[in-house]
Write a protein that holds these residues in place. Sequence first.
Motif, PDB file in Angstrom:
ATOM      1  N   SER A 281     -10.220  55.045  91.441  1.00 35.28           N
ATOM      2  CA  SER A 281     -10.676  56.429  91.663  1.00 35.28           C
ATOM      3  C   SER A 281     -10.486  56.752  93.143  1.00 35.28           C
ATOM      4  CB  SER A 281     -12.142  56.587  91.239  1.00 35.28           C
ATOM      5  OG  SER A 281     -12.982  55.723  91.986  1.00 35.28           O
ATOM      6  N   ASN A 282     -11.167  57.788  93.604  1.00 33.63           N
ATOM      7  CA  ASN A 282     -11.081  58.254  94.993  1.00 33.63           C
ATOM      8  C   ASN A 282      -9.702  58.825  95.313  1.00 33.63           C
ATOM      9  OD1 ASN A 282     -12.089  58.871  97.548  1.00 33.63           O
ATOM     10  ND2 ASN A 282     -11.527  56.859  98.393  1.00 33.63           N
ATOM     11  N   GLY A 283      -9.199  59.655  94.399  1.00 31.78           N
ATOM     12  CA  GLY A 283      -7.968  60.380  94.698  1.00 31.78           C
ATOM     13  C   GLY A 283      -6.833  60.137  93.744  1.00 31.78           C
ATOM     14  N   GLY A 284      -6.946  59.142  92.861  1.00 34.85           N
ATOM     15  CA  GLY A 284      -5.845  58.889  91.937  1.00 34.85           C
ATOM     16  C   GLY A 284      -6.137  57.709  91.035  1.00 34.85           C
ATOM     17  N   ASN A 285      -5.298  57.540  90.022  1.00 35.43           N
ATOM     18  CA  ASN A 285      -5.415  56.414  89.106  1.00 35.43           C
ATOM     19  C   ASN A 285      -4.167  55.546  89.224  1.00 35.43           C
ATOM     20  OD1 ASN A 285      -3.384  57.768  87.723  1.00 35.43           O
ATOM     21  ND2 ASN A 285      -4.784  58.661  86.211  1.00 35.43           N
ATOM     22  N   VAL A 286      -4.016  54.592  88.303  1.00 29.49           N
ATOM     23  CA  VAL A 286      -2.921  53.637  88.423  1.00 29.49           C
ATOM     24  C   VAL A 286      -1.551  54.318  88.328  1.00 29.49           C
ATOM     25  CG1 VAL A 286      -2.915  53.039  85.947  1.00 29.49           C
ATOM     26  CG2 VAL A 286      -2.072  51.399  87.637  1.00 29.49           C
ATOM     27  N   GLU A 287      -1.453  55.341  87.482  1.00 26.40           N
ATOM     28  CA  GLU A 287      -0.168  56.064  87.387  1.00 26.40           C
ATOM     29  C   GLU A 287       0.150  56.764  88.697  1.00 26.40           C
ATOM     30  OE1 GLU A 287      -2.578  56.251  85.102  1.00 26.40           O
ATOM     31  OE2 GLU A 287      -1.669  55.445  83.277  1.00 26.40           O
ATOM     32  N   ASP A 288      -0.869  57.383  89.320  1.00 25.97           N
ATOM     33  CA  ASP A 288      -0.659  58.038  90.613  1.00 25.97           C
ATOM     34  C   ASP A 288      -0.262  57.017  91.676  1.00 25.97           C
ATOM     35  OD1 ASP A 288      -1.492  60.563  89.569  1.00 25.97           O
ATOM     36  OD2 ASP A 288      -3.576  59.930  89.795  1.00 25.97           O
ATOM     37  N   ALA A 289      -0.921  55.874  91.642  1.00 30.29           N
ATOM     38  CA  ALA A 289      -0.636  54.833  92.627  1.00 30.29           C
ATOM     39  C   ALA A 289       0.799  54.342  92.490  1.00 30.29           C
ATOM     40  CB  ALA A 289      -1.615  53.668  92.465  1.00 30.29           C
TER      41      ALA A 289
END
Length: 641
Positions: free
Chosen positions: A337-345
């Motif tokens: 969390s804190n701005g994104g998930n694994v896909e965003d990462a």
Amino acid sequence: MRFTSGWMTLLFCFCCQQLLAQKLTIRSPNNKIVVGLHSIDNGGWILKSSYHVNGKLTEVIPEVKLGLKRSDQDFSSGLRFLKNSKTLPISENYSSPHGKSSSRSNSANEVTIAFENQAKAKINLIVRAYNDGFTFRYEFPGKGGSYIVEDELTSYTIPKDTKRWMEKWNPANEGLYAAMSDDKVQKQEWCYPALFQTRDTTCWYLLHEADLNRTYCGTKLSNTADQDKYKLTFPNPADGRGQGSSKPTITLPWKSPWRVIIMGSLQDIVASTLVDDVSAPSTVKNTDWIKPGLVSWNYWSSNHGTKDYKIVTDFADLAAEMNWPYTLLDWEWDAMSNGGNVEDAAKYILSKGVKPLIWYNSGGDHTWVSSTPKDRMLNHENRVAEFTKLKKMGFVGVKIDFFESEKQDMIKYYLDILEDAAKFEMMVYFHGCLVPRGWSRTYPHLMTYEGVRGAEWYNNGPEFTFSAPEHNTILPFTRNVVGAMDYTPVTFTNSQFPHITSYGHELALGILFESGLQHMADRPEGYRELPDFVKSFLKTVPPAWDETRLLDGYPGKDVTIARRKGKTWYVAGINAEGREKRKMLKLPFLEKGIKYKVNLIADGQHDKKFSVRSLEVDNSASVEVKLLRRGGFVATLTPTN
């Protein structure tokens, strides 16, 4: 001294018995290593080994007892020698995409010896003598039938005055090595590999096993019954939460893993690839996708770092800044969390020109650890589904953790993972696992293993602060000899418990410790605040090598190793002791007639400072290096023309 006729007769009879007892001799191609097969009482058989160098003969292992007990029959006594094959030269060259050397030679002399037991059942012993050791394995040549191996009787008799470095058995192989001899020898179960120095001090040997596959379990060493005899022992029934049988089931025809004794000088031990040499050739035809490299890793500095998207992206930025090809999403990535998930990462990491790696719990009832994601690697269907998703997201490797057993069912699980991963061109590394058994030759996308007490232990308590300096100088002679080692080195700042090693010592670990995926464990500011010349070094240090040489060292005191990549040599040394040392770095390994530029980064005025100097040398030169207490240095040597 005068002999009576009676004494002469007794001596003659004794010599005849000795000649009859020794059935055959196998010699290494260079004739330095000699292995003899001898009969003993009750139809038992042993191997004896010796080492010949500079006209000197050293008895290395006075007795290696042989034998197996199968559920239907005994193959440990009452064995009748039938015949032995002619000496078969083994000659094979192969390459490795990562490891201590890129070009390998599997060269030995092999003899197969046939026996039968009192029931006329057949067993073979296959012995190979190499220039850097010897190996042997058992073979049941019959066809059909499945049996339980009740016990393996293989044991090594080690004289009390032999000095040894051994690690008390633990399923994760994450203990410390203890130096012992004489009355300090302990009775325990012990991990592989185990290092021994013979009484004349010139010959060393390392005990291990290789080419372990689905047909057997991992073994360990035990001298609990007899202090002087280290017997191969099956896994404890309680390992892996009691799941699986501790005794392997075999189907004929069958061959055991190789029992491996690496032997010679300390340089021979450190440079040896014998564990890989005797293992099965690669099953992966196209290896272009297997890319060793350095990895930024957030777990050491922030145990819950992967939960935080901003921490993940900062480590991706670090990898991009340092020209490291990879960053790892460790445990808790599924709670990010804190701005994104694994896909965003994954998208962010790829946008930086970096490739993501990702962690999994091995799952199943064999581990108490409940950390998720769990079970996604546990069976073929789950692995195919997960690898398919990972491939689409751009992931190129998986870290799989918490195996906790070396029983036969767990060996099968390891190899099933590797075979499925290869189909998706997915690199693999194992944690909470066994130590290498030669699988990186068979499955070259297996990049590294934990199986070591590494820098993660700075988070587990105060003990590692004080044991790390000595431990770090033992690992190049023991654990890292037999395969890649994910120590997660090169940390300058402190985690939960502090270092007492110098910055020079920590920098050297990136060369001293070999790993196809080298996880650089410090926090971003730990690297960003380094002097530019140190950052430049860390941007270019290779993760895989063409050649490895031990230059100097003794376990627990100090070690200096040179590794070559292309035409450039990288040298690193560390000091474990609580006093300053000065080393004369001799350079006879350099190519004759060539000038080299040396960039030397060594300890500075205190343990958090570096010194740097450049000079020109050839292979006749010596370079003096100062090492602080628990200090270290690195050097690059590049041809000037």
